[in-house]
Write an enzyme that holds these catalytic residues in place. Sequence first.
Site, PDB file in Angstrom:
ATOM      1  N   HIS A 123      27.063  43.950  35.697  1.00 41.21           N
ATOM      2  CA  HIS A 123      28.240  44.850  36.333  1.00 41.21           C
ATOM      3  C   HIS A 123      28.932  44.635  34.519  1.00 41.21           C
ATOM      4  O   HIS A 123      30.951  43.933  35.415  1.00 41.21           O
ATOM      5  CB  HIS A 123      29.041  44.475  37.546  1.00 41.21           C
ATOM      6  CG  HIS A 123      29.864  46.128  38.116  1.00 41.21           C
ATOM      7  ND1 HIS A 123      30.100  46.229  39.629  1.00 41.21           N
ATOM      8  CD2 HIS A 123      30.940  45.854  37.650  1.00 41.21           C
ATOM      9  CE1 HIS A 123      29.893  46.954  39.829  1.00 41.21           C
ATOM     10  NE2 HIS A 123      31.042  46.757  39.096  1.00 41.21           N
ATOM     11  N   ARG A 136      27.020  52.644  39.957  1.00 40.01           N
ATOM     12  CA  ARG A 136      27.287  51.951  41.068  1.00 40.01           C
ATOM     13  C   ARG A 136      25.523  51.980  41.941  1.00 40.01           C
ATOM     14  O   ARG A 136      24.850  52.631  41.219  1.00 40.01           O
ATOM     15  CB  ARG A 136      27.850  52.301  42.120  1.00 40.01           C
ATOM     16  CG  ARG A 136      29.497  52.124  42.376  1.00 40.01           C
ATOM     17  CD  ARG A 136      29.978  50.754  42.601  1.00 40.01           C
ATOM     18  NE  ARG A 136      31.341  50.663  42.805  1.00 40.01           N
ATOM     19  CZ  ARG A 136      31.980  50.503  41.732  1.00 40.01           C
ATOM     20  NH1 ARG A 136      31.791  50.711  40.414  1.00 40.01           N
ATOM     21  NH2 ARG A 136      32.955  50.267  41.312  1.00 40.01           N
TER      22      ARG A 136
END
Lengths: 310, 310
Positions: B273, B225
Amino acid sequence: MAVLLSTKAAAIAEWEAALSALDPTLVLHRHPFAGDPAEIEAVVMWTGHDPADLRRYPNLRLIVSMGAGVDHLLAPPGPPPGVPVARLVDARLTQAMSEWVLLNVLRFHRQDPDYRAQQAGRIWRELPAPDTARRRIGILGLGALGADAAGKLAALGFPVAGWSRRPKSLPGIACHHGPDGFEAVLRQADILVCLLPLTPATRGILDARAFALLPRGAFLLNAARGGHVAQGDLLPALESGQIAGAALDVTEPEPLPPDSPLWTHPKVVLTPHAASVTIPASVAPQVIENIRRARAGEPILNRVDPAAGY
Amino acid sequence: MAVLLSTKAAAIAEWEAALSALDPTLVLHRHPFAGDPAEIEAVVMWTGHDPADLRRYPNLRLIVSMGAGVDHLLAPPGPPPGVPVARLVDARLTQAMSEWVLLNVLRFHRQDPDYRAQQAGRIWRELPAPDTARRRIGILGLGALGADAAGKLAALGFPVAGWSRRPKSLPGIACHHGPDGFEAVLRQADILVCLLPLTPATRGILDARAFALLPRGAFLLNAARGGHVAQGDLLPALESGQIAGAALDVTEPEPLPPDSPLWTHPKVVLTPHAASVTIPASVAPQVIENIRRARAGEPILNRVDPAAGY
């Protein structure tokens, strides 16, 4: 009796150190050798050494290539008849080659060129996820290098097919051989990897006809020899979209000339014959052992069959 | 009773199709749901869905994250107490993540950014051959993703150390835990890979202090993250040369703002991502099974501990 070393100036001292460390009694000379040719019993050589020179040494009993390939020393007139020729088979050479193959398979599989272009354009956009189980890899050449790369790709979940001149059997790999096998492998190779030896039979094997057999939009990896690719056929295949990208560690000639269109082609990834580089300290033991065997008249390791070309 | 689906518009139809294919009797609604909140027994959600919304459904008995991470649904106020939360553990998610890790480890290990720059400058020059046995990898997080990546890197010959909150034991991996273990792993990580869950304890864990522990010229991979990296500490570490390159699949915020200096930084490789993207058809069986278990009052699969944060 002495050993003649012949390679790039930048590497020769490392070769001398690696061999001397294992056998301090070894007499080493650098090519070109101005002394008595009768002294030379072994030549350990890389590209740039004219094989015609090998006929100067009347007492030669061993020729060693400093790499996995031997096309450079089998070029006409070839080695003197009857003198055994050895190539290198080395865990570090094999590992380095498989790393280069994995890096470039994953580069294309994971759409890395598209993501690099997106980054350059400040575009944050997820592309469709690739499916490893449906990305079919074709490996040309199932020797030490091809077999290792094939096994590592299969371990990652890719379906892998391979082609070799003679029939082979490798666990988890669909092995093919002969002309029909060549066509079968190419017809289903989404990513084609060339790790063949360069011989009269394989020179120019990757030509327009071969490219047309590939699924449209396939990727090509060549870490074998530039001569495997037919000059003039690659760029049209890239332009037409038949080949979507190529990673080339080898070209013909090398270095790649400054005016080659490959340098700036957006679908071409170049490395300067650096996929798998011989580390003298890693291979010195097998060279020393082969010198011992040649002196003792024993069968040498990793012997090349000049008629087959590898 | 019904299941509420909540994800990006582009993905919702694929989720509906994958779940309906396995259980045509399942009643599926899209978030936001205008009907009677008492109908909803399960929420299957991704980022962008405010967890406060989960308190609207009095009969909720299961919450499923559409990915491996659950930080989005544990954010304040978090899920309603007592309602079990599941994350996805999926072979394809794991495989895709390991591919991303391998691609980027090999990219830096094999000096690919330098070779790309050489190609752009038409330079044919072999760089010193890297030594896999001396390229130490540190993996932060040894869950399903970290353990798989660690095993695949070790299989390629890299020395691999890993760190996790709780003690773990993995074959061929030097496993560390706790604050001392964190420091030990970073001090010898030539390539550091972050695959941690994002929790209050790991937010900002990759900060100037952590970067200073790394060997000078280390490489950083983050596919966990964006919040794991302390905003403002990465660019100075890249500028100083303490970090020689970073591959980032995650940023904070996402998408990365157009004016971020990361887009054009020559040492930064970005993916949007996309390292590991959930394939609804691949994970639908575990979601269906968890709905069955929730209805039957049986223990659910891949249950998250909200107190630990993963």
